[in-house]
Design a protein around this motif. Structure first.
Motif, PDB file in Angstrom:
ATOM      1  N   ARG A  55       0.839  -1.196   0.000  1.00 37.89           N
ATOM      2  CA  ARG A  55       0.000   0.000   0.000  1.00 37.89           C
ATOM      3  C   ARG A  55       0.872   1.244   0.000  1.00 37.89           C
ATOM      4  O   ARG A  55       2.036   1.193   0.394  1.00 37.89           O
ATOM      5  CB  ARG A  55      -0.888   0.000   1.247  1.00 37.89           C
ATOM      6  CG  ARG A  55      -1.824  -1.184   1.275  1.00 37.89           C
ATOM      7  CD  ARG A  55      -2.621  -1.205   2.541  1.00 37.89           C
ATOM      8  NE  ARG A  55      -3.496  -2.368   2.540  1.00 37.89           N
ATOM      9  CZ  ARG A  55      -4.114  -2.821   3.590  1.00 37.89           C
ATOM     10  NH1 ARG A  55      -3.968  -2.223   4.751  1.00 37.89           N
ATOM     11  NH2 ARG A  55      -4.882  -3.869   3.504  1.00 37.89           N
ATOM     12  N   PRO A  56       0.311   2.396  -0.390  1.00 35.81           N
ATOM     13  CA  PRO A  56       1.085   3.644  -0.323  1.00 35.81           C
ATOM     14  C   PRO A  56       1.506   3.949   1.115  1.00 35.81           C
ATOM     15  O   PRO A  56       0.885   3.493   2.068  1.00 35.81           O
ATOM     16  CB  PRO A  56       0.108   4.706  -0.837  1.00 35.81           C
ATOM     17  CG  PRO A  56      -0.922   3.955  -1.599  1.00 35.81           C
ATOM     18  CD  PRO A  56      -1.026   2.601  -0.947  1.00 35.81           C
ATOM     19  N   ALA A  57       2.564   4.729   1.228  1.00 34.55           N
ATOM     20  CA  ALA A  57       3.085   5.128   2.539  1.00 34.55           C
ATOM     21  C   ALA A  57       3.569   6.570   2.450  1.00 34.55           C
ATOM     22  O   ALA A  57       3.640   7.152   1.363  1.00 34.55           O
ATOM     23  CB  ALA A  57       4.227   4.202   2.955  1.00 34.55           C
ATOM     24  N   ARG A  80      -0.621   2.330   5.343  1.00 26.82           N
ATOM     25  CA  ARG A  80      -2.069   2.169   5.473  1.00 26.82           C
ATOM     26  C   ARG A  80      -2.471   0.771   5.928  1.00 26.82           C
ATOM     27  O   ARG A  80      -3.600   0.349   5.699  1.00 26.82           O
ATOM     28  CB  ARG A  80      -2.747   2.522   4.160  1.00 26.82           C
ATOM     29  CG  ARG A  80      -2.555   3.977   3.815  1.00 26.82           C
ATOM     30  CD  ARG A  80      -3.289   4.368   2.574  1.00 26.82           C
ATOM     31  NE  ARG A  80      -2.947   5.739   2.211  1.00 26.82           N
ATOM     32  CZ  ARG A  80      -3.153   6.240   1.030  1.00 26.82           C
ATOM     33  NH1 ARG A  80      -3.700   5.507   0.083  1.00 26.82           N
ATOM     34  NH2 ARG A  80      -2.813   7.482   0.786  1.00 26.82           N
ATOM     35  N   SER A  81      -1.560   0.081   6.571  1.00 20.57           N
ATOM     36  CA  SER A  81      -1.868  -1.227   7.134  1.00 20.57           C
ATOM     37  C   SER A  81      -1.924  -1.084   8.645  1.00 20.57           C
ATOM     38  O   SER A  81      -0.979  -0.597   9.257  1.00 20.57           O
ATOM     39  CB  SER A  81      -0.790  -2.252   6.754  1.00 20.57           C
ATOM     40  OG  SER A  81      -0.967  -3.434   7.493  1.00 20.57           O
ATOM     41  N   LYS A 119      -0.629   2.552  10.457  1.00 25.66           N
ATOM     42  CA  LYS A 119       0.343   2.626  11.551  1.00 25.66           C
ATOM     43  C   LYS A 119       1.498   3.521  11.151  1.00 25.66           C
ATOM     44  O   LYS A 119       1.703   3.827   9.986  1.00 25.66           O
ATOM     45  CB  LYS A 119       0.853   1.236  11.925  1.00 25.66           C
ATOM     46  CG  LYS A 119       1.747   0.604  10.883  1.00 25.66           C
ATOM     47  CD  LYS A 119       2.257  -0.736  11.359  1.00 25.66           C
ATOM     48  CE  LYS A 119       2.902  -1.520  10.241  1.00 25.66           C
ATOM     49  NZ  LYS A 119       2.060  -1.788   9.099  1.00 25.66           N
ATOM     50  N   ARG A 120       2.255   3.909  12.158  1.00 22.23           N
ATOM     51  CA  ARG A 120       3.439   4.740  11.965  1.00 22.23           C
ATOM     52  C   ARG A 120       4.594   4.071  12.695  1.00 22.23           C
ATOM     53  O   ARG A 120       4.489   3.769  13.882  1.00 22.23           O
ATOM     54  CB  ARG A 120       3.208   6.130  12.530  1.00 22.23           C
ATOM     55  CG  ARG A 120       4.408   7.044  12.484  1.00 22.23           C
ATOM     56  CD  ARG A 120       4.100   8.391  13.132  1.00 22.23           C
ATOM     57  NE  ARG A 120       2.791   8.881  12.776  1.00 22.23           N
ATOM     58  CZ  ARG A 120       2.540   9.721  11.762  1.00 22.23           C
ATOM     59  NH1 ARG A 120       3.521  10.185  11.036  1.00 22.23           N
ATOM     60  NH2 ARG A 120       1.309  10.111  11.506  1.00 22.23           N
ATOM     61  N   ALA A 158       7.417  -5.695   9.427  1.00 18.71           N
ATOM     62  CA  ALA A 158       6.227  -4.852   9.483  1.00 18.71           C
ATOM     63  C   ALA A 158       5.266  -5.350   8.429  1.00 18.71           C
ATOM     64  O   ALA A 158       5.593  -5.387   7.254  1.00 18.71           O
ATOM     65  CB  ALA A 158       6.593  -3.392   9.211  1.00 18.71           C
ATOM     66  N   VAL A 159       4.105  -5.796   8.833  1.00 19.38           N
ATOM     67  CA  VAL A 159       3.119  -6.326   7.893  1.00 19.38           C
ATOM     68  C   VAL A 159       1.830  -5.561   7.983  1.00 19.38           C
ATOM     69  O   VAL A 159       1.586  -4.846   8.892  1.00 19.38           O
ATOM     70  CB  VAL A 159       2.858  -7.826   8.125  1.00 19.38           C
ATOM     71  CG1 VAL A 159       4.078  -8.620   7.744  1.00 19.38           C
ATOM     72  CG2 VAL A 159       2.456  -8.094   9.538  1.00 19.38           C
TER      73      VAL A 159
END
Length: 159
Positions: A55-57, A80-81, A119-120, A158-159
């Motif tokens: 996904r975009p980040a 965006r996960s 998440k960040r 990171a998933v």
């Protein structure tokens, strides 16, 4: 300052170039250990976001307005996960699975938080008056893993 990242592995190189250009204008020299470590961390966190979420980040870099002997640089990657980073054991022959273990070892502080749209993951590097030693940090090496303790000997994905 921030950079929008598409879910494409080619974005990792673009993110490194972008971060280098921001450092060049900040007074942090490209061959300084802080800069070299920061670029490695950009690569690892952006790779995780691109490869594991699809996904975009957004890559954010917070540099101090004036660089002195002692400053802190903050790097954040928001994706965006909403799935949390998952501890992962990487075998000796594995070609991946060590990204967040590197972050844990190289950053002075790091952690992650849930955001409204995902998440960040963030990390901070301190530039100290003395030479930066990658085996011991200026800030004591305190690592945060979602508010808890770091997992020694594990790689994180990171998933």
């Amino acid at each position: 300052m921030q950079l929008e990242i598409r879910p494409d592995p080619a974005e990792v190189g673009r993110a490194r170039r972008w971060a280098r250009s921001r450092l060049a204008g900040s007074g942090i020299q490209a061959d300084e250990p802080l800069a070299e470590t920061l670029i490695l961390l950009v690569s690892e966190l952006v790779t995780n976001a691109v490869v594991h979420t699809g996904r975009p980040a957004v890559l954010r870099l917070s540099l101090p307005p004036a660089v002195t002997e002692e400053v802190t640089v903050r790097l954040e990657v928001a994706d965006r996960s909403g799935r949390a980073p998952v501890p992962r054991c990487a075998g000796d022959e594995a070609t991946g699975g060590r990204g967040l273990a590197l972050v844990d070892g190289l950053a002075d502080r790091w952690g992650w938080s849930v955001e409204a749209t995902g998440k960040r993951i963030w990390c901070e590097l301190d530039r100290c008056a003395k030479s930066r030693d990658l085996t011991t940090s200026c800030g004591g090496g305190a690592a945060a893993y979602g508010g808890g303790a770091a997992f020694e000997g594990l790689a994180y994905e990171a998933v």
